[in-house]
Design a protein around this motif. Structure first.
Motif, mmCIF file in Angstrom:
data_model
loop_
_atom_site.group_PDB
_atom_site.id
_atom_site.type_symbol
_atom_site.label_atom_id
_atom_site.label_comp_id
_atom_site.label_asym_id
_atom_site.label_seq_id
_atom_site.Cartn_x
_atom_site.Cartn_y
_atom_site.Cartn_z
ATOM 1 N N ARG A 66 0.941 -1.365 0.150
ATOM 2 C CA ARG A 66 -0.117 -0.313 -0.160
ATOM 3 C C ARG A 66 0.768 1.564 -0.440
ATOM 4 N N SER A 70 -2.208 2.155 -3.357
ATOM 5 C CA SER A 70 -2.412 2.163 -2.170
ATOM 6 C C SER A 70 -3.756 1.663 -2.229
ATOM 7 N N SER A 71 -4.109 0.892 -2.874
ATOM 8 C CA SER A 71 -5.186 0.090 -3.210
ATOM 9 C C SER A 71 -5.301 -1.737 -2.951
ATOM 10 N N GLN A 75 -10.541 -5.491 1.464
ATOM 11 C CA GLN A 75 -11.509 -5.221 3.271
ATOM 12 C C GLN A 75 -12.434 -6.431 2.998
ATOM 13 N N ASP A 94 -8.795 -4.132 7.890
ATOM 14 C CA ASP A 94 -8.075 -4.096 6.325
ATOM 15 C C ASP A 94 -6.919 -5.371 6.048
ATOM 16 N N TYR A 148 -4.350 -4.433 -10.914
ATOM 17 C CA TYR A 148 -3.814 -3.268 -9.959
ATOM 18 C C TYR A 148 -3.736 -2.129 -10.700
ATOM 19 N N PHE A 151 -6.603 2.614 -9.838
ATOM 20 C CA PHE A 151 -7.009 3.213 -8.541
ATOM 21 C C PHE A 151 -8.112 3.406 -7.651
ATOM 22 N N GLY A 152 -7.913 3.695 -7.046
ATOM 23 C CA GLY A 152 -9.195 3.681 -5.778
ATOM 24 C C GLY A 152 -9.374 2.284 -5.543
ATOM 25 N N ALA A 153 -9.157 1.497 -6.451
ATOM 26 C CA ALA A 153 -10.308 -0.453 -6.203
ATOM 27 C C ALA A 153 -9.339 -1.050 -5.367
ATOM 28 N N LYS A 154 -10.249 -1.775 -4.244
ATOM 29 C CA LYS A 154 -9.534 -2.554 -3.217
ATOM 30 C C LYS A 154 -10.670 -3.927 -4.003
ATOM 31 N N ARG A 156 -12.912 -6.737 -2.005
ATOM 32 C CA ARG A 156 -13.678 -6.345 -1.698
ATOM 33 C C ARG A 156 -14.436 -7.982 -0.770
ATOM 34 N N GLU A 245 -16.211 -5.161 -12.646
ATOM 35 C CA GLU A 245 -15.463 -5.434 -11.046
ATOM 36 C C GLU A 245 -16.223 -6.668 -11.241
#
Length: 262
Positions: A66, A70-71, A75, A94, A148, A151-154, A156, A245
């Protein structure tokens, strides 16, 4: 060149932990560290001639990806009942670290948050809500094949009283479709997949005969479908959301005591 072979700006060889990349070394590997890391594609030279860690290097050989992506985490949330409500959230985490650690900890999260039903008939028989072998395969696929670059998509991982939902960022690679997932094989992240295929199993997934985390023979989805359906009586469902997704729903085994279900 796949995305996980590209360099990560602002990094250097020093962001990679020797204890993490050293596990990929064999007796025939180059003795020089830089040569070894370059051959393994954990580092590469950028357009300005600087040595940088690659995306795959950061994901598999840095203490916390991270810091650079960052993602790059999972989660995980456990909800008490069937609805997604903050008021009914009873566990959340997390899950970070190298990808093999993320896989292990995500499986542990599911294991501690699922129910195991016991029936005396006449001997005690225990039935878990989920096949942990199927869960292991599902999490491994999500971690290995997610996009990957978004951006901002993790990832879940949401556990409810009656089902488990796993969301993986990115569309299905190449010409595959939701319907062909169990029949065809394709990898978005070749480097990451190859490294996971060299990581020894670090989680006791009951029923698994794996020696290494990643199996590149395409057996993961059939295991998810077969073992989950045997437990719950319902076939897991894959859905592609907005072509951005992939959602997997694994249904929980029904309770032998229906009055206990929420």
């Amino acid at each position: 060149m796949s995305f996980d072979e590209q360099v990560v700006p602002g990094t250097s060889m020093d962001v990679l932990n020797p204890s993490l990349w050293g596990r990929f070394r064999t007796v025939i590997s180059p003795r020089d560290d830089r040569e070894f890391l370059s051959k393994l594609k954990l580092i590469a030279v950028d357009d300005e001639g600087a040595v940088r860690a690659t995306v795959g290097g950061v994901l598999m050989a840095s203490d916390d990806p991270r810091a650079f992506l960052s993602s790059a985490f999972i989660q995980a949330v456990r909800y008490r009942w069937k609805d997604r409500s903050a008021a009914h959230q009873i566990d959340a985490l997390d899950i970070a670290g190298p990808l093999d650690i993320q896989i292990r900890e995500a499986c542990k999260f599911v294991e501690r948050n699922m129910r195991v039903y016991a029936v005396k008939a006449p001997n005690r028989i225990e039935t878990p809500q989920y096949s942990m072998n199927a869960v292991f395969e599902a999490v491994t696929n999500a971690v290995a094949h997610r996009d990957y670059s978004i951006f901002g998509a993790k990832i879940r991982l949401h556990v409810f009283s009656d089902r488990l939902e796993l969301y993986s960022p990115g569309t299905i690679p190449n010409t595959m479709t939701v319907d062909s997932l169990s029949e065809r094989q394709s990898s978005r992240n070749e480097l990451t997949s190859s490294l996971l295929a060299r990581c020894p199993m670090n989680y006791n997934a009951v029923g698994s005969r794996r020696e290494f985390i990643m199996d590149r023979r395409g057996e993961g989805v059939p295991i998810i479908i077969t073992e989950s359906e045997e437990l719950s009586g319902r076939r897991p469902e894959y859905r592609l959301l907005d072509d951005a997704e992939l959602k997997l729903t694994i249904f929980a085994a029904p309770s032998p005591h229906p009055e206990e279900d929420g």
